[in-house]
Structures are given as structure tokens and as C-alpha cells.
Design a protein around this motif. Structure first.
Motif, PDB file in Angstrom:
ATOM      1  N   ASN A  60       0.822  -1.215   0.000  1.00 20.89           N
ATOM      2  CA  ASN A  60       0.000   0.000   0.000  1.00 20.89           C
ATOM      3  C   ASN A  60       0.854   1.262   0.000  1.00 20.89           C
ATOM      4  O   ASN A  60       1.039   1.895   1.042  1.00 20.89           O
ATOM      5  N   PRO A  61       1.399   1.656  -1.134  1.00 12.64           N
ATOM      6  CA  PRO A  61       2.149   2.915  -1.169  1.00 12.64           C
ATOM      7  C   PRO A  61       1.208   4.112  -1.097  1.00 12.64           C
ATOM      8  O   PRO A  61       0.130   4.106  -1.672  1.00 12.64           O
ATOM      9  N   ALA A  62       1.609   5.131  -0.364  1.00 13.23           N
ATOM     10  CA  ALA A  62       0.818   6.362  -0.320  1.00 13.23           C
ATOM     11  C   ALA A  62       0.895   7.064  -1.672  1.00 13.23           C
ATOM     12  O   ALA A  62       1.832   6.863  -2.447  1.00 13.23           O
ATOM     13  N   LYS A  63      -0.100   7.891  -1.938  1.00 13.27           N
ATOM     14  CA  LYS A  63      -0.171   8.601  -3.215  1.00 13.27           C
ATOM     15  C   LYS A  63       0.246  10.059  -3.001  1.00 13.27           C
ATOM     16  O   LYS A  63      -0.391  10.785  -2.242  1.00 13.27           O
ATOM     17  N   PRO A  64       1.307  10.523  -3.669  1.00 14.80           N
ATOM     18  CA  PRO A  64       1.714  11.926  -3.512  1.00 14.80           C
ATOM     19  C   PRO A  64       0.739  12.857  -4.233  1.00 14.80           C
ATOM     20  O   PRO A  64       0.307  12.563  -5.343  1.00 14.80           O
ATOM     21  N   VAL A  65       0.420  13.962  -3.597  1.00 18.61           N
ATOM     22  CA  VAL A  65      -0.457  14.955  -4.228  1.00 18.61           C
ATOM     23  C   VAL A  65       0.291  16.254  -4.488  1.00 18.61           C
ATOM     24  O   VAL A  65      -0.286  17.231  -4.948  1.00 18.61           O
ATOM     25  N   GLU A  66       1.590  16.249  -4.190  1.00 21.11           N
ATOM     26  CA  GLU A  66       2.495  17.352  -4.490  1.00 21.11           C
ATOM     27  C   GLU A  66       3.795  16.755  -5.015  1.00 21.11           C
ATOM     28  O   GLU A  66       4.025  15.549  -4.860  1.00 21.11           O
ATOM     29  N   PRO A 288      14.613  22.207  10.031  1.00 22.92           N
ATOM     30  CA  PRO A 288      13.635  22.556  11.066  1.00 22.92           C
ATOM     31  C   PRO A 288      12.624  23.578  10.558  1.00 22.92           C
ATOM     32  O   PRO A 288      12.983  24.593   9.959  1.00 22.92           O
ATOM     33  N   GLY A 289      11.340  23.286  10.771  1.00 23.04           N
ATOM     34  CA  GLY A 289      10.278  24.170  10.316  1.00 23.04           C
ATOM     35  C   GLY A 289       9.765  23.852   8.927  1.00 23.04           C
ATOM     36  O   GLY A 289       8.851  24.526   8.440  1.00 23.04           O
ATOM     37  N   GLN A 290      10.341  22.845   8.266  1.00 24.78           N
ATOM     38  CA  GLN A 290       9.882  22.454   6.937  1.00 24.78           C
ATOM     39  C   GLN A 290       8.983  21.225   7.007  1.00 24.78           C
ATOM     40  O   GLN A 290       9.076  20.424   7.935  1.00 24.78           O
ATOM     41  N   ARG A 291       8.126  21.094   5.995  1.00 22.13           N
ATOM     42  CA  ARG A 291       7.293  19.903   5.863  1.00 22.13           C
ATOM     43  C   ARG A 291       7.574  19.221   4.529  1.00 22.13           C
ATOM     44  O   ARG A 291       8.030  19.844   3.573  1.00 22.13           O
ATOM     45  N   SER A 292       7.276  17.946   4.495  1.00 28.17           N
ATOM     46  CA  SER A 292       7.405  17.170   3.259  1.00 28.17           C
ATOM     47  C   SER A 292       6.201  17.451   2.365  1.00 28.17           C
ATOM     48  O   SER A 292       5.253  18.139   2.776  1.00 28.17           O
ATOM     49  N   PRO A 293       6.182  16.919   1.151  1.00 26.24           N
ATOM     50  CA  PRO A 293       4.959  17.026   0.348  1.00 26.24           C
ATOM     51  C   PRO A 293       3.802  16.298   1.014  1.00 26.24           C
ATOM     52  O   PRO A 293       4.001  15.448   1.888  1.00 26.24           O
ATOM     53  N   LEU A 294       2.611  16.629   0.592  1.00 29.49           N
ATOM     54  CA  LEU A 294       1.398  16.016   1.130  1.00 29.49           C
ATOM     55  C   LEU A 294       1.140  14.704   0.403  1.00 29.49           C
ATOM     56  O   LEU A 294       1.301  14.608  -0.818  1.00 29.49           O
ATOM     57  N   TRP A 295       0.742  13.693   1.152  1.00 33.07           N
ATOM     58  CA  TRP A 295       0.454  12.374   0.596  1.00 33.07           C
ATOM     59  C   TRP A 295      -0.955  11.947   1.023  1.00 33.07           C
ATOM     60  O   TRP A 295      -1.431  12.324   2.099  1.00 33.07           O
ATOM     61  N   ARG A 296      -1.585  11.142   0.190  1.00 29.04           N
ATOM     62  CA  ARG A 296      -2.870  10.540   0.558  1.00 29.04           C
ATOM     63  C   ARG A 296      -2.643   9.074   0.894  1.00 29.04           C
ATOM     64  O   ARG A 296      -2.110   8.315   0.084  1.00 29.04           O
ATOM     65  N   SER A 297      -3.036   8.687   2.095  1.00 32.62           N
ATOM     66  CA  SER A 297      -2.874   7.295   2.511  1.00 32.62           C
ATOM     67  C   SER A 297      -3.797   6.397   1.699  1.00 32.62           C
ATOM     68  O   SER A 297      -4.936   6.759   1.408  1.00 32.62           O
TER      69      SER A 297
END
Length: 405
Positions: A60-66, A288-297
Motif C-alpha cells: 500500500n504505497p501512499a499517493k503523492p499529491v504534491e 527545522p520548520g519544513q514539511r514534506s509534500p502532502l500524501w494521501r494514505s
């Protein structure tokens, strides 16, 4: 009594084993970083494979939305905002106590920033003693102790929604003051997979109704997962590592997972980086203070979540790489998502490495030894008032509490 001299001899072997594991993990990380660099060049094609061949892929790989190499800084939240949270604890049922019952205690926290209002820090206890509370789960083969844990999850969500309703009734509050609802842990309730449908509905439906209440109130919900062991984004890299033009686990890797004569599970060619976790690879990417791209589980249990599909990203909060989960209605509102992440980061800073609202909700909920003793003392008094006799703990429990050794 623990013999530390004998234990020290075993520690030497363990330290050598750990050294080898560190070197192996470093090599796996290098491979994963290389796969990430190549995967970003044809991300759309991999996502297309993921969607079209889902029934042929056995993971079940997550799906990147970015874009999968995006690392974005999170903006600071406004000085005026509100954060609230819940967390639960319990006293488990015991046949050795004076009465067979259990207690759930849900801590609730409301923190107002820049509003000159006192915070709310309290808890809501509830005792369960009716036969339908104690034994309803046995028809599905679920132990009472397990069912109690599921009921606690429901109570946390319901009380969180009640707080949201309360805040939404304050005139002009939500229109001008950003507000965030936080829970400790994942929004994906994996334990639901093993439950029969009837039992699952009794747990999941009240939770989703509570989330609907927050959605309608315009309050974002955020799950904070510390020390995450998930590998959903690393699993996406398996699509890149697959040596075949179109991934097809059933056709090309039918023996994967079978245990060999030495007790090891057979691996596919695409499992070159396992058991690497998501947090390890994002720790090498995020400042620090950064986020990764958004993923859909893509977890299968989320098929039951309706409009509350779970999205996630990883955030370098300074002390760790935290997994942050939000429902679809938060992820699809970019302004609301960024506000929520900003308030979350501020909570971590105020809590010296962990969100202060979640820490305080836990402190309000936790049932300590003295609380347990007073609870059963109160219960004993009520039983005596009711005319019951021969009240007390079992001899086993009494003996364990007063050892003469």
C-alpha cells in the motif's frame, strides 16, 4: 532481582549487532535517496501505475499529491488563536477488585492565545458497570479490555467535537480567531480491520460523526504521530525500484512473503530499502520548520471513512520528524492546512519538543495509583450503603499488595 553482571556480557554482543545495523541502515538510506531523485522525474507515470494496477500491487504505497521532492517552510501562526485537544486513560476491569467495572477518563484542554482568557484544563470520567457495557463485545470474540480501549477512542473524538461546538457558539469566535483541534496519534484506526462489521460500525460511526461536527464548524482536525514507524512513502519508491515496466506482484513475485528454511521471508527486487522508515528518509531532507509534500494514505480501512480520507505529511519540528495527519477536508483547503500546521509547530515549541495541548490533555487524563485507590474506596462506600457485605479484593490481590519478602 536483575543480575546486572550477567546482563553486561550480553550487552557487548548487542552493541556489535547495533553497529552493523547502523551501517546497513546508512546504505539503505543512500539507495532510497537515489530512488527518490529518479522517481521525481516521472512521478506522474508512477502515480498512473499506482491507480491503474492497484489490484495487482500487494503493498500500500501512499499517493503523492504534491511534487515528491518538495520541502516547504511552515509559516508562523497568528498571535491570536485557539488550540484544543483530548486524550484518554482508563482503569481496566479486574476480577480481583471489589467490583467488575471499568472507568474511562478523558482529559480536555482549551488553550487561548492572545485573548486574555483562562485556559480550560479538566477531565471527564465515566464508569461502565452495566452488563451491556461489560459483555457486549464477547459476541464478537473481543475481550472487554480491548473493547474498553476502542470505547475510549470514541469518547476522545466525541468530547473533542463537543468542545468544537462550544467554541463555535461564541459570537464571532471562529470568524476571526483561527482554531485547531488536535489528537494524539494516527487518524487511521488500524484496529478496525480485525473487527466484525457490526462492532466496527459501533466504533467508527460516532467518530466520523464527531469529525463531521468539526468540519461543519470550520475547525481543522490534526493528528500528531510522534516516533512514527510508518513506511508508506518509502513504499511508493518500490514502484520506481520495480524492474518491470508495469508493476505486477501477483505475476512476477508470487513467492514473496513465503518463509524459507532459515525462517526468513522472501523479498521482492523492489524491497531494496526495507525496513527503512519514512522518518529516516525525511530527516535527511527536511530542515527545522519544513514539511514534506502532502500524501494521501491508501490504507484499505480508509474505504470506510467516506469524505474523511486521511492525508499526511512529515514535519521537522526541531526535536524529531513528526507525522502529521489530517482529513481530506483539511488537506483540500490549503489556507486551513497551513494555519493548522503553523499552530501545531507553535504548540511543539511551547511544549519543548511535544505539543503542549496534547501533553496537558494526557496529564489531565492519566489515572495514577492514588486516583485508582480513591476510586475503589468510593465504590466500596457506595456498595456498603447499598447493604452489600463481604466486600473486598481477592486474597491474591491483597497478598500482592503487601509482600513480606
Amino acid at each position: 532481582m536483575l543480575d546486572l553482571t550477567k546482563l553486561a556480557q550480553q550487552m557487548q554482543g548487542m552493541s556489535q549487532h547495533m553497529s552493523r545495523e547502523v551501517e546497513a541502515a546508512r546504505k539503505r538510506l543512500e539507495v532510497a535517496e537515489s530512488l527518490l531523485q529518479t522517481a521525481k522525474l516521472h512521478q506522474d507515470q508512477l502515480v498512473q501505475h499506482q491507480e491503474n494496477l492497484a489490484n495487482r500491487i500487494l503493498f500500500n504505497p501512499a499517493k503523492p499529491v504534491e511534487p515528491i521532492d518538495a520541502c516547504c517552510y511552515i509559516a508562523a501562526p497568528p498571535k491570536v488563536h485557539t488550540v484544543f485537544a483530548t486524550d484518554g486513560s482508563q482503569i481496566s476491569p479486574s476480577a480481583h477488585e471489589i467490583a467488575y467495572c471499568y472507568l474511562l477518563n478523558v482529559g480536555r484542554i482549551i488553550l487561548y492565545y492572545g485573548q486574555s482568557r483562562h485556559p480550560v484544563l479538566d477531565s471527564i470520567p465515566e464508569i461502565y458497570y452495566q452488563p451491556e457495557d461489560l459483555y457486549i463485545s464477547r459476541q464478537w470474540g473481543i475481550r472487554t479490555e480491548e473493547w474498553m480501549g476502542y470505547r475510549r477512542t470514541v469518547s476522545e473524538a466525541v468530547i473533542l467535537a463537543e468542545i468544537g461546538e462550544y467554541l463555535s457558539m461564541i459570537p464571532g469566535n471562529l470568524l476571526s480567531i483561527p482554531t485547531l483541534a488536535m489528537v494524539d496519534g494516527s487518524l487511521t484506526y488500524w484496529f478496525l480491520e480485525q473487527l466484525p462489521s457490526e462492532a466496527r460500525n459501533l466504533i467508527l460511526q460516532p467518530i466520523l460523526e464527531a469529525w463531521d461536527t468539526l468540519r461543519l464548524a470550520g475547525i481543522p482536525l490534526l493528528g500528531y504521530v510522534s516516533a512514527s514507524r510508518s513506511s508508506e512513502t518509502v513504499s511508493f519508491l518500490r514502484l520506481e525500484a520495480c524492474p518491470h515496466d508495469q508493476p505486477n506482484c501477483i505475476k512476477y513475485c508470487p513467492t514473496v512473503g513465503i518463509i524459507d528454511s532459515q525462517g526468513f521471508s522472501k523479498k521482492a527486487p523492489c524491497q531494496t530499502v526495507e525496513p527503512l522508515r519514512d522518518t529516516v528518509i525525511w530527516a535527511s531532507k527536511l530542515q527545522p520548520g519544513q514539511r514534506s509534500p502532502l500524501w494521501r494514505s491508501q490504507a484499505r480501512i480508509l474505504d470506510l471513512y467516506d469524505c474523511h480520507q486521511v492525508y499526511f505529511c512529515y514535519v521537522n519540528v526541531g526535536t524529531e520528524i513528526a507525522r502529521i495527519e489530517v482529513p481530506a477536508w483539511v488537506a483540500e483547503n490549503s489556507e486551513q492546512l497551513e494555519l493548522a500546521l503553523g499552530m501545531m509547530i507553535a504548540q511543539v515549541k511551547k511544549g519543548y519538543g511535544y505539543p503542549v495541548a496534547l501533553a496537558e490533555a494526557h496529564n489531565q487524563a492519566v489515572v495514577r495509583g492514588g486516583d485508582r485507590t480513591r476510586f475503589f474506596a468510593m465504590l466500596e462506600q457506595e456498595m456498603i450503603k447499598a447493604g452489600m457485605k463481604n466486600i473486598g479484593t481477592s486474597y491474591k490481590e491483597a497478598r500482592k499488595r503487601g509482600s513480606i519478602a
